[in-house]
Design a protein around this motif. Structure first.
Motif, PDB file in Angstrom:
ATOM      1  N   GLN A  52     -14.268  -8.563   2.719  1.00  0.00           N
ATOM      2  CA  GLN A  52     -14.748  -7.841   1.775  1.00  0.00           C
ATOM      3  C   GLN A  52     -14.272  -6.404   1.906  1.00  0.00           C
ATOM      4  OE1 GLN A  52     -19.100  -8.017   2.789  1.00  0.00           O
ATOM      5  NE2 GLN A  52     -19.338  -9.865   1.858  1.00  0.00           N
ATOM      6  N   ARG A  53     -13.712  -6.049   3.361  1.00  0.00           N
ATOM      7  CA  ARG A  53     -13.328  -4.789   3.543  1.00  0.00           C
ATOM      8  C   ARG A  53     -11.691  -4.628   3.264  1.00  0.00           C
ATOM      9  NH1 ARG A  53     -16.365  -1.218   6.504  1.00  0.00           N
ATOM     10  NH2 ARG A  53     -18.304  -1.982   7.312  1.00  0.00           N
ATOM     11  N   GLY A  54     -11.089  -5.934   2.669  1.00  0.00           N
ATOM     12  CA  GLY A  54      -9.756  -5.957   2.198  1.00  0.00           C
ATOM     13  C   GLY A  54      -8.772  -6.143   3.558  1.00  0.00           C
ATOM     14  N   PHE A  55      -9.333  -6.655   4.691  1.00  0.00           N
ATOM     15  CA  PHE A  55      -8.511  -6.768   5.749  1.00  0.00           C
ATOM     16  C   PHE A  55      -8.072  -8.296   5.833  1.00  0.00           C
ATOM     17  CE2 PHE A  55     -10.893  -3.196   7.369  1.00  0.00           C
ATOM     18  CZ  PHE A  55      -9.658  -2.470   7.747  1.00  0.00           C
ATOM     19  N   VAL A  56      -8.189  -9.268   4.832  1.00  0.00           N
ATOM     20  CA  VAL A  56      -7.876 -10.761   4.971  1.00  0.00           C
ATOM     21  C   VAL A  56      -7.387 -10.930   3.630  1.00  0.00           C
ATOM     22  CG1 VAL A  56      -8.601 -12.927   5.163  1.00  0.00           C
ATOM     23  CG2 VAL A  56      -9.924 -11.225   6.546  1.00  0.00           C
ATOM     24  N   GLY A  59      -2.270   6.430  15.109  1.00  0.00           N
ATOM     25  CA  GLY A  59      -3.030   7.103  14.111  1.00  0.00           C
ATOM     26  C   GLY A  59      -3.436   6.531  12.967  1.00  0.00           C
ATOM     27  N   THR A  60      -2.332   6.077  12.130  1.00  0.00           N
ATOM     28  CA  THR A  60      -2.526   5.392  11.018  1.00  0.00           C
ATOM     29  C   THR A  60      -3.203   4.269  11.013  1.00  0.00           C
ATOM     30  OG1 THR A  60      -0.275   6.680  10.175  1.00  0.00           O
ATOM     31  CG2 THR A  60      -1.440   4.658   8.755  1.00  0.00           C
ATOM     32  N   VAL A  61      -3.008   3.555  11.661  1.00  0.00           N
ATOM     33  CA  VAL A  61      -3.622   2.185  11.947  1.00  0.00           C
ATOM     34  C   VAL A  61      -5.130   2.216  12.202  1.00  0.00           C
ATOM     35  CG1 VAL A  61      -3.844  -0.064  13.022  1.00  0.00           C
ATOM     36  CG2 VAL A  61      -1.529   0.729  12.399  1.00  0.00           C
ATOM     37  N   GLU A  62      -5.402   3.282  13.406  1.00  0.00           N
ATOM     38  CA  GLU A  62      -6.721   3.618  13.681  1.00  0.00           C
ATOM     39  C   GLU A  62      -7.527   4.271  12.518  1.00  0.00           C
ATOM     40  OE1 GLU A  62      -5.819   5.910  17.191  1.00  0.00           O
ATOM     41  OE2 GLU A  62      -4.987   4.120  18.427  1.00  0.00           O
ATOM     42  N   SER A  63      -6.996   4.877  11.814  1.00  0.00           N
ATOM     43  CA  SER A  63      -7.825   5.451  10.924  1.00  0.00           C
ATOM     44  C   SER A  63      -8.150   4.389   9.841  1.00  0.00           C
ATOM     45  CB  SER A  63      -7.055   6.606   9.850  1.00  0.00           C
ATOM     46  OG  SER A  63      -5.827   6.319   9.294  1.00  0.00           O
ATOM     47  N   LEU A  64      -7.189   3.335   9.713  1.00  0.00           N
ATOM     48  CA  LEU A  64      -7.693   2.160   8.650  1.00  0.00           C
ATOM     49  C   LEU A  64      -8.943   1.437   9.323  1.00  0.00           C
ATOM     50  CD1 LEU A  64      -4.155   0.592   7.829  1.00  0.00           C
ATOM     51  CD2 LEU A  64      -5.610   2.046   6.219  1.00  0.00           C
ATOM     52  N   LEU A  65      -8.615   1.333  10.883  1.00  0.00           N
ATOM     53  CA  LEU A  65      -9.860   0.590  11.361  1.00  0.00           C
ATOM     54  C   LEU A  65     -11.118   1.343  11.380  1.00  0.00           C
ATOM     55  CD1 LEU A  65      -7.499  -1.018  13.933  1.00  0.00           C
ATOM     56  CD2 LEU A  65      -8.320  -2.119  11.785  1.00  0.00           C
ATOM     57  N   GLU A  66     -11.047   2.536  11.245  1.00  0.00           N
ATOM     58  CA  GLU A  66     -12.427   3.336  11.582  1.00  0.00           C
ATOM     59  C   GLU A  66     -13.536   2.694  10.760  1.00  0.00           C
ATOM     60  OE1 GLU A  66     -13.829   7.953  11.055  1.00  0.00           O
ATOM     61  OE2 GLU A  66     -11.859   7.408  10.334  1.00  0.00           O
ATOM     62  N   ASN A  77       0.894  -1.355   0.068  1.00  0.00           N
ATOM     63  CA  ASN A  77      -0.105  -0.011  -0.220  1.00  0.00           C
ATOM     64  C   ASN A  77       0.861   1.118   0.033  1.00  0.00           C
ATOM     65  OD1 ASN A  77      -1.337   2.277   1.486  1.00  0.00           O
ATOM     66  ND2 ASN A  77      -3.234   0.791   1.147  1.00  0.00           N
ATOM     67  N   PRO A  78       0.996   2.181  -1.067  1.00  0.00           N
ATOM     68  CA  PRO A  78       1.712   3.322  -1.064  1.00  0.00           C
ATOM     69  C   PRO A  78       1.798   4.021   0.074  1.00  0.00           C
ATOM     70  CG  PRO A  78       0.826   2.877  -3.213  1.00  0.00           C
ATOM     71  CD  PRO A  78       0.042   2.186  -2.085  1.00  0.00           C
ATOM     72  N   HIS A  79       0.371   4.260   0.725  1.00  0.00           N
ATOM     73  CA  HIS A  79       0.359   5.156   1.746  1.00  0.00           C
ATOM     74  C   HIS A  79       1.171   4.730   2.951  1.00  0.00           C
ATOM     75  CE1 HIS A  79      -1.563   7.860   4.887  1.00  0.00           C
ATOM     76  NE2 HIS A  79      -2.004   6.787   5.364  1.00  0.00           N
ATOM     77  N   LEU A  80       0.907   3.541   3.294  1.00  0.00           N
ATOM     78  CA  LEU A  80       1.491   2.772   4.260  1.00  0.00           C
ATOM     79  C   LEU A  80       3.124   2.723   4.130  1.00  0.00           C
ATOM     80  CD1 LEU A  80      -1.071  -0.231   5.096  1.00  0.00           C
ATOM     81  CD2 LEU A  80      -0.563   2.133   6.513  1.00  0.00           C
ATOM     82  N   VAL A  81       3.462   2.564   2.873  1.00  0.00           N
ATOM     83  CA  VAL A  81       4.957   2.464   2.773  1.00  0.00           C
ATOM     84  C   VAL A  81       5.510   3.697   3.063  1.00  0.00           C
ATOM     85  CG1 VAL A  81       6.529   2.539   0.849  1.00  0.00           C
ATOM     86  CG2 VAL A  81       4.968   0.964   0.747  1.00  0.00           C
ATOM     87  N   VAL A  82       4.868   4.893   2.701  1.00  0.00           N
ATOM     88  CA  VAL A  82       5.431   6.282   3.077  1.00  0.00           C
ATOM     89  C   VAL A  82       5.504   6.409   4.623  1.00  0.00           C
ATOM     90  CG1 VAL A  82       4.862   8.631   2.820  1.00  0.00           C
ATOM     91  CG2 VAL A  82       4.768   7.087   0.817  1.00  0.00           C
TER      92      VAL A  82
END
Length: 794
Positions: free
Chosen positions: A204-208, A159-166, A121-126
Motif C-alpha cells: 500500500q505504501r509503494g514498497f513492493v 539520508g535519501t533512503v531514510e527519508s523514504l522510510l520515514e 523515480n525522478p527524484h531517485l534518478v537525480v
C-alpha cells in the motif's frame, strides 16, 4: 510568485488578490500544487480563494500511496476533477534526465543501472546520479559517463533512503530488511518469513512490486531497489545472521513448477493489445529480476567450473555470456585454464566460437578471431567444415560477403549434409543477401544447433520481415519475446525485440517499438552474440528524434558503440544510415548523392537486406533519383515483388509525373508498405518546399490529403522537421536575419536593394513560414541558422 510576496506582509486576502490578478492576464494559465498535504493552512486558503474567483484549472500532484498515508491531503473547494496516472520514467526518459543533470549523456550500462535502482523515480534518478559523480562511482570519458565499478551505492544516499522510510512501523522495517535478504521470491514463500499483513501494508505504501517468474509464480520484490542496497549493507546485517539463515532455508525449499510454454498471439491486434497491457508493468522490477536470476545462474556455473574445470562446465558458463553481461576476468580465466583434452567436438567448437566472439568484442580484431577457429579446425579435422562455416560467418558479418557463397556451402555440405551448424550459418547469410526463402529452407533442413541458442527463431522471424510479411513477423517476434522474457533469456529478449522493433517501426507503431526497446535497454548492454543488435536498437530509438528535432540533439544513439563501421550486415547494426539521417544534408540533391553512395557501399559488401531497407527509408524521407534507381534495380535482381506499389509511386514522384502519381494513388491497394507510402508523400512535399517549388509542393500536399482521406490513419508519418527544411530562399533568410533588429530602409541600404524588394521578401517569408510577425520570423531563422550555414557551404 516571488519571495517578495508573502502572506506575512500582505495577509491571505492580499496575496490572493495578487495571484488572482496574475492569473487573470490573457493566455492559458493554470495553478500547479505539489504535494498539497504538506501545504500550510494560510497558503491553502489563498489557493482556495483564487480557485473560486478565477475558475482557472488546478493541477494537484500527490503520490500513489497517499491513500494510505497518515497525512491526509487537504480538501479544496469543489470543481472539475480528473485523476491521471503518471508512470515511472522509461529508459529513454532516464537517459534524457541524466544528460540534463550531469551535463553529458551516460552510457547504456550506467543508464540501465540507475533506472533499475531508482525504479524510474525522478527524484531517485537525480540523487543516484549526483551522489555517484560526487563519490567517483561514475566518470566522464570521451563525452559519456561510465561506471567505475559495479555499484552506485554510496554514503550520500543514506539520508535519501531514510527519508523514504520515514514513518514506517518497526515490523514494516523488519519486513523490508527480510525482503532485502530474500530478493525476488514467490509470494506464497515470502509470506512464510514476512507476515501477509506487513506485506499488504508495504505494498500500500509503494514498497513492493509484483511480477511473474519463469514458473508462472507470482513473485514480490522490494521497490525501489536502492532500498535493498541500504538494507544489505554490512552494518545493517551483522546482527541479522540468524534471520538470514532462516530465510535462506525457507527459500531454498520453495516448490518449483514445470514451465508451461506460452502460446504466441495469433493476430497482430491481439499481440499489440497484449503489448500495450504489458506497458503498465515495471521495467525496473523486471530488469532487477533478470539481473538477480542471471547473476545467480552465472555464479552457480562459475563455481561448478572452479570445482571441475572441464570443457562441459566451461560451455555451460560461457553460454550465459553469449546473451547476458559478461565478466572479462572470468572469461579470460576460463579460456586459459579449461581442460580441453577430453572435450566433445561440439563443445570444443562452441569454445572456439566464443573465443572468436570475445576477440571481436574486446577489440582484438577479425584476424585473431578467425585464428581461433582455424586452430579448432586443425585440432578437430572431422569438424573442420563446421569450423570453416563459423569463420565464414564472422568474415561475412564483419568484413564482406564472399562472391562464391553457393559454391562454398555446396562444398561444406557435401560431406556434412545434415550439419545443423552449417545450416544455421547459411540461414543467417542468406538473410544478409536478401534470400529469405533460402534462409527458411536452410533451417528447416535441420533440427537446430544447441550451441547457437535461439538462432532458428531469429532467422525465421527476420525472414518473415525481409520477405514483406510484416504483420506475421511482428506476431511471431512478440511471441518469441514473451517466451524469452518468461524464461529470463536475455539473448532471446534482445534478438526477438530487434525483429519486432524493426517491423513495428516499419508499420509506424513507434510508441510500441520504443517501449519494447526500452525494456531491453533497461537490462543493460548484452553479451557477445547480440551486442550489434543492441546498438541497432539504440540507433532506431533515436531515429524519430533525429529527424523531427529542429536542431541537432543527443539521442539514445549516442550510447551505441562508436567504433563500428558505416556498413553492416543487418538493418541498423552499422552507423552509416543513422549518421546520414541525423546529419541531414540540406539540399535534396546532396542527400540523394550521399544516400546512394552509402547504399552502393552496402551492396558492394553483399549486404543486400540492409541496402534495400536503407534505400526505402532514404527514398521515403527525401525522394531522390539515384537512391530510387538502386532500390528498383536491387529488388528486380532478387525477384522481390512485395514493394512494387511503393516503387512505382516513388518513381512517379521523382519523375514529377503528377497525373501518373494521382492514378497510382487511386489504384493503390493497402499492403505492407502503407506507412511507407505516407512517408513518401510527406517527404516529397518537403523536397519541393525546400527548393521553393510552390507548385510541386502544392501538388504533393493535395496528393497526401487525397491519400489520407482515402486511407485515414492516426500514425504521423516520419518526416524531417520543417525547421531544417525551410521553404525560404537564401535571400529571404538573409533579410529575415536582419529584420529582427533593423528597419526596412536600413536593410535595403545594407544589402544594396530597394525598400520595396525588402518588403516583398519579408512578406513572402511571413507567408511561407506562417509566422505572425517580423520578430517571430527572426527567431525562427535564428534557430535554424546552423543549418543554413551548412547549406551555403555545401
Amino acid at each position: 510568485m516571488s519571495l517578495d510576496i508573502r502572506i506575512g506582509q500582505l495577509g491571505v486576502l492580499g496575496v490572493a488578490d495578487t495571484l488572482t490578478g496574475r492569473l487573470s492576464r490573457p493566455g492559458e494559465r493554470v495553478l500547479v500544487v505539489d504535494d498539497p498535504e504538506f501545504i500550510d493552512p494560510e497558503t491553502l486558503a489563498v489557493l482556495d480563494s483564487v480557485r473560486r474567483r478565477t475558475k482557472r484549472p488546478m493541477i494537484v500532484t500527490m503520490s500513489e500511496s497517499s491513500l494510505y498515508s497518515k497525512r491526509k491531503p487537504p480538501v479544496l473547494s469543489p470543481g472539475p476533477e480528473a485523476r491521471v496516472q503518471l508512470n515511472p520514467l522509461r529508459y529513454e526518459q532516464v537517459n534524457e534526465l541524466l544528460t540534463e543533470i550531469l551535463g553529458a549523456p551516460a552510457d547504456a550500462d550506467t543508464t540501465a543501472c540507475i533506472l533499475t535502482k531508482s525504479a524510474g523515480n525522478p527524484h531517485l534518478v537525480v540523487r543516484l546520479a549526483e551522489t555517484a559523480s560526487l563519490s567517483d562511482l561514475i566518470a566522464l570519458h570521451h563525452g559519456q559517463w561510465h561506471m567505475t565499478g559495479d555499484t552506485l551505492w554510496n554514503e550520500h544516499l543514506d539520508g535519501t533512503v531514510e527519508s523514504l522510510l520515514e514513518g514506517l512501523e518497526a515490523d514494516e522495517l523488519t519486513g523490508l530488511q527480510t525482503m532485502a535478504i530474500a530478493g525476488t521470491a514467490p509470494l506464497d514463500v515470502l509470506q512464510q518469513v514476512v507476515h501477509s499483513d506487513v506485506l499488504d501494508r508495504l505494498e500500500q505504501r509503494g514498497f513492493v512490486s509484483v511480477i511473474e517468474d519463469v514458473h508462472n509464480n507470482v513473485c514480490a520484490a522490494m521497490t525501489p531497489p536502492v532500498l535493498a542496497d541500504y538494507f544489505r549493507g554490512q552494518r545493517v546485517l551483522t546482527s541479522r545472521r540468524v534471520l538470514k539463515n532462516r530465510i535462506t532455508r525457507t527459500l531454498s525449499a520453495a516448490p518449483q513448477e514445470d514451465h508451461v510454454a506460452s502460446t504466441p498471439a495469433d493476430s497482430l491486434t491481439r499481440a499489440l493489445s497484449a503489448l500495450r497491457l504489458e506497458r503498465s508493468s515495471d521495467d525496473a522490477a523486471t530488469a532487477r529480476h533478470f539481473h538477480e536470476q542471471i547473476s545467480a545462474l552465472e555464479r552457480h556455473r562459475y563455481e561448478a567450473w572452479e570445482a571441475e574445470k572441464t570443457i562441459s562446465n566451461a560451455v555451460r558458463l560461457l553460454s550465459v555470456y553469449w546473451g547476458s553481461p559478461l565478466d572479462p576476468s572470468r572469461i579470460e580465466r576460463v579460456f586459459s585454464r579449461t581442460t580441453t583434452s577430453e572435450g566433445d567436438p561440439s563443445e570444443l567448437l562452441f569454445l572456439a566460437v566464443t573465443k572468436a566472439l570475445w576477440a571481436l568484442y574486446s577489440g582484438k580484431g577479425l584476424d585473431l578471431a578467425a585464428a581461433a577457429l582455424r586452430i579448432f579446425a586443425k585440432e578437430c579435422p572431422e569438424w573442420s567444415a563446421e569450423g570453416e562455416a563459423a569463420e565464414l560467418f564472422l568474415v561475412a558479418s564483419h568484413d564482406r560477403m564472399p562472391q562464391n557463397l553457393d559454391e562454398i556451402f555446396a562444398r561444406l555440405q557435401e560431406g556434412h549434409p545434415h550439419s545443423a551448424v552449417i545450416a544455421c550459418i547459411r540461414g543467417i547469410l542468406e538473410l544478409y543477401r536478401l534470400n529469405p526463402s533460402e534462409a527458411l529452407k536452410a533451417i528447416d533442413s535441420t533440427a537446430g544447433f544447441k550451441g547457437l541458442p535461439r538462432v532458428e527463431s531469429f532467422i525465421r522471424g527476420l525472414a518473415l520481415f525481409s520477405s514483406g510479411r510484416i504483420e506475421e513477423s511482428i506476431v511471431y517476434a512478440l511471441g518469441q519475446r514473451t517466451e524469452a522474457r518468461r524464461n529470463l533469456d536475455q539473448l532471446g529478449m534482445v534478438s526477438s525485440t530487434y525483429i519486432a522493433a524493426q517491423a513495428l517501426v516499419y508499420r509506424g507503431h513507434f510508441d510500441e517499438a520504443d517501449y519494447l526497446m526500452g525494456s531491453v535497454f533497461a537490462l543493460g548492454r548484452p553479451g557477445l552474440l547480440v551486442n550489434s543488435l543492441h546498438d541497432a536498437m539504440l540507433r532506431l530509438a533515436g531515429l524519430r528524434t533525429a529527424t523531427t528535432a529542429i536542431s541537432p540533439t543527443a539521442t539514445l544513439a549516442t550510447q551505441a558503440r562508436r567504433e563500428t563501421e558505416d556498413v553492416g550486415p543487418l538493418p541498423g547494426t552499422a552507423k552509416g544510415v543513422y549518421q546520414l539521417v541525423a546529419g541531414r544534408p540540406l539540399l535534396p540533391a546532396v542527400f540523394d548523392r550521399k544516400a546512394a553512395h552509402l547504399v552502393q557501399q552496402q551492396l558492394e559488401r553483399g549486404y543486400v537486406l540492409e541496402a534495400v531497407h536503407s534505400a526505402m527509408l532514404f527514398s521515403c524521407l527525401l525522394p531522390g533519383r539515384r537512391t530510387l534507381e538502386l532500390l528498383r534495380r536491387t529488388l528486380k535482381e532478387h525477384a522481390a515483388t512485395s514493394h512494387d506499389q511503393l516503387v512505382a509511386i516513388a518513381a512517379a514522384v521523382v519523375e514529377e509525373d503528377h497525373p501518373l502519381l494521382g492514378a497510382l494513388l487511386q489504384q493503390y491497394e493497402p499492403d505492407a508498405d502503407f506507412y511507407q507510402v505516407r512517408m513518401l508523400l510527406r517527404g516529397a512535399f518537403k523536397r519541393y518546399a525546400f527548393v521553393d517549388d510552390t507548385i510541386g509542393a502544392a501538388a504533393m500536399e493535395r496528393a497526401y490529403a487525397m491519400f489520407a482521406t482515402r486511407f485515414p490513419s492516426a500514425d504521423e508519418p516520419l518526416a524531417f522537421n520543417s525547421g531544417s527544411y525551410s521553404p525560404l530562399t537564401v535571400r529571404e533568410i538573409e533579410i529575415a536575419a536582419l529584420a529582427g533588429h533593423r528597419s526596412n530602409p536600413e536593410i535595403a541600404e545594407h544589402l544594396g536593394i530597394s525598400i520595396r524588394t525588402v518588403e516583398s521578401h519579408i512578406s513572402n517569408a511571413l507567408r511561407k513560414t506562417g509566422t505572425p510577425s517580423r520578430a517571430a520570423l527572426f527567431d525562427l531563422v535564428r534557430e535554424t541558422s546552423p543549418f543554413r550555414e551548412k547549406r551555403l557551404s555545401e
